[in-house]
Design a protein around this motif. Structure first.
Motif, PDB file in Angstrom:
ATOM      1  N   ILE A  26      44.608  31.561  33.310  1.00  0.00           N
ATOM      2  CA  ILE A  26      43.415  32.396  33.431  1.00  0.00           C
ATOM      3  C   ILE A  26      43.662  33.405  34.547  1.00  0.00           C
ATOM      4  N   LEU A  27      42.834  34.433  34.612  1.00  0.00           N
ATOM      5  CA  LEU A  27      42.970  35.459  35.632  1.00  0.00           C
ATOM      6  C   LEU A  27      42.040  35.169  36.802  1.00  0.00           C
ATOM      7  N   ASP A  28      42.562  35.267  38.015  1.00  0.00           N
ATOM      8  CA  ASP A  28      41.762  35.117  39.232  1.00  0.00           C
ATOM      9  C   ASP A  28      42.128  36.243  40.170  1.00  0.00           C
ATOM     10  N   GLY A  29      41.333  37.297  40.168  1.00  0.00           N
ATOM     11  CA  GLY A  29      41.650  38.457  41.002  1.00  0.00           C
ATOM     12  C   GLY A  29      42.877  39.170  40.475  1.00  0.00           C
ATOM     13  N   ILE A  30      43.906  39.285  41.303  1.00  0.00           N
ATOM     14  CA  ILE A  30      45.150  39.945  40.899  1.00  0.00           C
ATOM     15  C   ILE A  30      46.228  38.930  40.531  1.00  0.00           C
ATOM     16  N   GLU A  31      45.843  37.671  40.408  1.00  0.00           N
ATOM     17  CA  GLU A  31      46.792  36.613  40.085  1.00  0.00           C
ATOM     18  C   GLU A  31      46.380  35.865  38.822  1.00  0.00           C
ATOM     19  N   ILE A  32      47.359  35.197  38.212  1.00  0.00           N
ATOM     20  CA  ILE A  32      47.043  34.260  37.152  1.00  0.00           C
ATOM     21  C   ILE A  32      47.130  32.855  37.731  1.00  0.00           C
ATOM     22  N   VAL A  33      46.322  31.953  37.183  1.00  0.00           N
ATOM     23  CA  VAL A  33      46.333  30.552  37.593  1.00  0.00           C
ATOM     24  C   VAL A  33      46.666  29.707  36.366  1.00  0.00           C
ATOM     25  N   TYR A  34      47.637  28.840  36.507  1.00  0.00           N
ATOM     26  CA  TYR A  34      48.033  27.985  35.389  1.00  0.00           C
ATOM     27  C   TYR A  34      46.980  26.913  35.145  1.00  0.00           C
ATOM     28  N   VAL A  35      46.542  26.821  33.896  1.00  0.00           N
ATOM     29  CA  VAL A  35      45.590  25.797  33.481  1.00  0.00           C
ATOM     30  C   VAL A  35      46.328  24.590  32.916  1.00  0.00           C
ATOM     31  N   GLU A  36      47.376  24.866  32.158  1.00  0.00           N
ATOM     32  CA  GLU A  36      48.168  23.795  31.551  1.00  0.00           C
ATOM     33  C   GLU A  36      49.566  24.312  31.252  1.00  0.00           C
TER      34      GLU A  36
END
Length: 253
Positions: free
Chosen positions: A109-119
């Motif tokens: 998912i997108l968080d600000g200017i970064e992506i965060v791994y969900v799985e």
């Protein structure tokens, strides 16, 4: 000035602001760092840091007098990720694509200017990147980040891109804002994003957007060795399956 309701708790806002800076800075932070980044005086910053440390959200290293996230805050983030409806929807698709093509699959998912791994589901390939739920990477340098960015409203995209700091990771990395926007337009038109040896030499990744209603929610991606991309039949089948998996994860009603 923000207009808050009478139920607004200012002290909670400040405490969360302290935690927020630790999510944006990878290295441990000193009292002075925290005070500067939150615009607090040293006395106030000390109170919040010590309270969060006593509660188990931060850890304090006496040797260098710096603070860092503790297990309690990390577990909160993982609990959030595990509670996402998205994770339940995408996991079967990640496993299926990984097994069918023997590649590593991921959802972010997108968080600000970064992506965060969900799985993330590791394939049987030679890729051993230390990434898992909660890991972060700059959005501009990943196919999953680009798949999401390309499907944002133009104003939201411009706001995010203007905050980005570009860094060259390989000779192929896009480090120019105009060039990135052009690549995002190509991504939107073809329906999937690509990253050919831009993050690390020898590896490439591809991703398709996941939608919830008419808004982009996340991205589903695959990572594989660069030499595998030279097999046109394999890549055609992989991209088609990738888009299919993202569509099956999406909620379009």
């Amino acid at each position: 000035m923000k207009n808050h309701t009478r139920y607004f708790i200012n002290s909670l806002e400040k405490g969360l602001a302290v935690l927020d800076i630790f999510s944006k800075h990878k290295a441990p932070l000193s009292l002075t760092d925290v005070a500067r980044l939150t615009n607090m005086n040293l006395v106030s910053a000390t109170r919040y840091l010590r309270t969060l440390t006593d509660l188990g959200y931060l850890a304090h290293d006496p040797s260098n007098k710096k603070y860092s996230p503790a297990s309690k805050i990390i577990s909160l983030g993982l609990s959030f990720l595990s509670s996402l409806d998205l994770r339940d929807r995408v996991s079967p698709q990640l496993v299926s694509v990984s097994q069918e093509f023997d590649v590593t699959t991921s959802c972010c998912i997108l968080d600000g200017i970064e992506i965060v791994y969900v799985e993330r589901v590791k394939g049987g390939d030679i890729i051993h990147l230390d990434l898992g739920p909660g890991s972060r990477l700059p959005a501009y340098i990943t196919a999953m980040g680009r798949a999401i960015l390309a499907n944002l409203p133009s104003k939201a995209l411009a706001k995010i891109v203007n905050k980005m700091e570009f860094k060259r990771h390989t000779p192929y990395t896009i480090t120019d804002k105009k060039e990135l926007l052009e690549e995002l337009e190509r991504t939107r038109k073809r329906g999937f994003a690509q990253n050919i040896q831009e993050t690390k030499l020898g590896y490439s990744n591809f991703a398709a957007p996941i939608f919830k209603g008419d808004q982009v929610e996340a991205a589903l991606g695959v990572t594989l060795a660069f030499n595998q991309t030279e097999d046109e039949r394999f890549m055609k089948a992989l991209i088609e399956r990738l888009i299919d998996a993202a569509n099956k994860t999406s909620i379009l009603d």
